[in-house]
Write an enzyme that holds these catalytic residues in place. Structure first.
Site, mmCIF file in Angstrom:
data_model
loop_
_atom_site.group_PDB
_atom_site.id
_atom_site.type_symbol
_atom_site.label_atom_id
_atom_site.label_comp_id
_atom_site.label_asym_id
_atom_site.label_seq_id
_atom_site.Cartn_x
_atom_site.Cartn_y
_atom_site.Cartn_z
ATOM 1 C CB THR A 169 27.433 35.222 -23.912
ATOM 2 O OG1 THR A 169 26.042 35.386 -24.045
ATOM 3 C CG2 THR A 169 27.824 35.163 -22.454
ATOM 4 C CB ILE A 220 20.281 28.507 -26.059
ATOM 5 C CG1 ILE A 220 20.623 28.320 -27.539
ATOM 6 C CG2 ILE A 220 18.823 28.954 -25.868
ATOM 7 C CD1 ILE A 220 20.350 29.479 -28.426
#
Ligand code: GLY
Length: 307
Positions: A169, A220
């Site tokens: 990300t 996560i």
């Protein structure tokens, strides 16, 4: 004010592949230098955050925009969000496909009465904005998915984080000359996830800003959501914690809960921070004098702050 800038491209277990550290460092430092010039040239924190997310989305080694991971059905669905600390305004797009820069949707939605759109609504916005159709798929991501398909998707997620240089990300946090803060985050998700799974990256849990602090998270998504990490750190600072104390408290809680995550931040005094419970967070910052990064920081929970 002296502008400040920090960017990230994921967090996870290790930069395992040979050359991984240098590949990621070169990419992050190049992008950081370009963005810092924009801040020096009087661009707003919000505009610099959008530009930074676009540049990180365009780099195929990161899991956002071009190079996004595939979901369980072999499709790419990306999510991105933007928060303007000055106006205290969040906008985002969830599970959008066939667009080069998902952050462009979050930017367009900043001035909309409906500020977070998901799949069909986000696709309709792409059409309304007349953004060209774009294929974010890379050979590497397709090969990963095909291999997993042969193994009947035994992995719970793709190699998205730091394990290979092709991962993570992305996020950008900026403080501009006028003292305005902004944060942006963009992702291809975890990889191999169920259709319709929603990432933290387009939620205040993963991306949040006020006039006091701005935070972008990585790791996560479910762990970040459970900790509500970005909003929690920002609200602690807004309520009077120092950024250091807010990171220490929030990461102690995350560590206790066995979370796998990281965050980058800047506060209104120009203090830059990053922290992680994962082994690695791929972050780099510019404090106006020099560039620094977190790529070889000690494994495990670690917090860094500097003015
Ligand atoms: N943090 C990105 C995701 O889990 O989707």
């Amino acid at each position: 004010m002296q502008p400040k800038l920090i960017i990230h491209s994921g967090a996870g277990s290790s930069l395992g592949e040979k050359g991984g550290v240098e590949l990621v460092r070169n990419s992050l430092h190049k992008i950081l230098e370009k963005l810092y010039k924009l801040l020096v040239d009087d661009q707003s924190a919000l505009d610099v955050v959008v530009r930074g997310c676009q540049l990180l989305e365009d780099d195929p080694i990161f899991n956002a925009g071009t190079g996004s991971v595939l979901q369980s059905d072999g499709q790419i669905r990306m999510s991105a969000s933007l928060m303007d600390g000055l106006n205290h305004r969040f906008s985002g797009a969830i599970n959008v496909s066939r667009i080069k820069n998902p952050i462009d949707l979050a930017k367009a939605l900043q001035s909309s009465p409906d500020r977070v759109l998901s799949d069909h609504g986000a696709a309709e916005l792409v059409r309304e904005l007349q953004l060209p159709v774009y294929n974010s798929l890379t050979d590497k991501r397709l090969n990963e998915w095909q291999q997993e398909r042969q193994q009947n998707f035994s992995k719970s997620m793709a190699n998205i984080i730091a394990e290979s240089p092709g991962s993570g990300t992305i996020g950008v946090v900026a403080l501009d000359k006028e003292g305005r803060l902004a944060a942006g985050t963009s992702t291809g998700g975890k990889g191999f996830e169920k259709i319709g799974r929603v990432s933290d990256s387009a939620m205040p849990a993963g991306n949040y800003a006020t006039g006091s602090a701005a935070v972008s998270c990585t790791g996560i998504g479910e762990d970040i959501i459970d900790e509500c990490l970005a909003a929690k750190i920002v609200i602690r600072v807004t309520d009077g914690f120092s950024i250091k104390a807010a990171f220490e408290r929030s990461f102690a809680e995350a560590h206790k809960h066995n979370r796998d995550l990281g965050a980058i931040a800047i506060d209104a005094n120009g203090i830059i921070a990053w922290g992680k419970t994962s082994d690695v967070i791929l972050a780099a910052f510019h404090d106006g004098k020099e560039i620094g990064d977190s790529l070889e920081a000690a494994k495990g929970t670690f917090i860094f702050t500097a003015e």
